[in-house]
Design an enzyme around this catalytic site. Structure first.
Site, PDB file in Angstrom:
ATOM      1  CG  ASP B  10      -5.172   3.955  -0.791  1.00  0.00           C
ATOM      2  OD1 ASP B  10      -5.302   3.957  -2.021  1.00  0.00           O
ATOM      3  OD2 ASP B  10      -4.171   3.481  -0.207  1.00  0.00           O
ATOM      4  CG  ASP B  12      -3.519  -0.829  -4.091  1.00  0.00           C
ATOM      5  OD1 ASP B  12      -4.182  -1.871  -4.197  1.00  0.00           O
ATOM      6  OD2 ASP B  12      -3.362  -0.009  -5.013  1.00  0.00           O
TER       7      ASP B  12
END
Lengths: 177, 177
Positions: B10, B12
């Site tokens: 991922d 963020d």
């Protein structure tokens, strides 16, 4: 609980008629016709004279190329029916054309509003897709795909023989419904 | 032939420090400080006064929010080492914020040039990701993931107990290398 099987669907030349845009822009820029005969077994860029190829290769990364593309026949109706029995994801190799992101997103929202945005996947290498079926016009996307590939008939893939070919959304409906 | 295992990562709060941008813009717009204490167990929007919440919810879809985010400590070095032994894909839920597409793409090109763009995935529902590991700060992304989830420690996920928690990229290196 029965979990639904999952179908991943490519956009260009499966849901969206990008050939129409190539024909339109080629005519606009060179006053020449890009016929389906010329596209037999070839990408759009490979189907034109060498001096026009750089322009055609650049078209898909121009903002607007994917905007307002015509919808492929029966794709809305059949996908709406499939969505009752399957999970539908859109899997498009948008990373090749970063300027296409918003056009593609808005096109999906407009023409396939019944498929929610969490089910959009903008990717490159489609081996990352976890699905049972992949409907795509590019056979190389099936090479490392974990599910079953259905090759959507397109002029450029005429010589491909390794995967099951489907000629229309109606034929997909007959196979999957 | 041994095939490499695949890690999906991922962006963020795992690779990119989006909290820093929330703090910066909240200070700019309201002359208030968004502390890590206030973010304990909460999203940024839930950590502020009700009258400020709509603004914070809108931030991530503003063009520029994801531009020039600081890189999370050690993520470049450890991902570069992991890329020798694993296939690395970036899996970010960009579909929630369509205006983030280009910022995210350019940020990856700038800071993680060793990960090729065919390995970027902008998606929504991460159950579509076909990988052996997913490193993510949102536990709900693991619920239907076919591989093993590693929960990257973040203030908002402080109360999550269902998945293996990692506190740093150095700890990820110790587990996976």
């Amino acid at each position: 609980m029965m979990t639904k099987k999952r179908i991943a669907v490519d956009m260009d030349e499966v849901m969206a008629d990008s050939i129409a845009r190539f024909q339109e822009w080629y005519g606009r820029d060179f006053q020449l016709e890009l016929t389906l005969e010329a596209l037999h077994g070839k990408s759009a860029a490979d189907a034109v004279a060498p001096e026009h190829q750089p322009a055609l290769r650049a078209y898909p990364n121009a903002v607007g190329f994917f905007r307002d593309l015509p919808v492929i026949k029966d794709s809305q109706r059949v996908l709406q029916e499939l969505a009752q029995r399957y999970e539908i994801f859109i899997a498009t190799a948008a990373m090749e054309f970063p300027n296409s992101f918003l056009d593609k997103y808005q096109w999906l929202q407009r023409h396939f509003a019944f498929i929610p945005w969490p089910n959009y996947v903008f990717c490159g290498d489609k081996s990352i897709i976890n699905a049972d079926y992949l409907i795509d016009d590019n056979a190389y996307n099936f090479d490392n795909f974990r599910g079953e590939g259905l090759l959507f008939n397109a002029p450029h893939n005429a010589h491909e023989t390794r995967y099951r070919r489907v000629h229309s959304w109606q034929e997909i409906a007959e196979i999957l419904l």
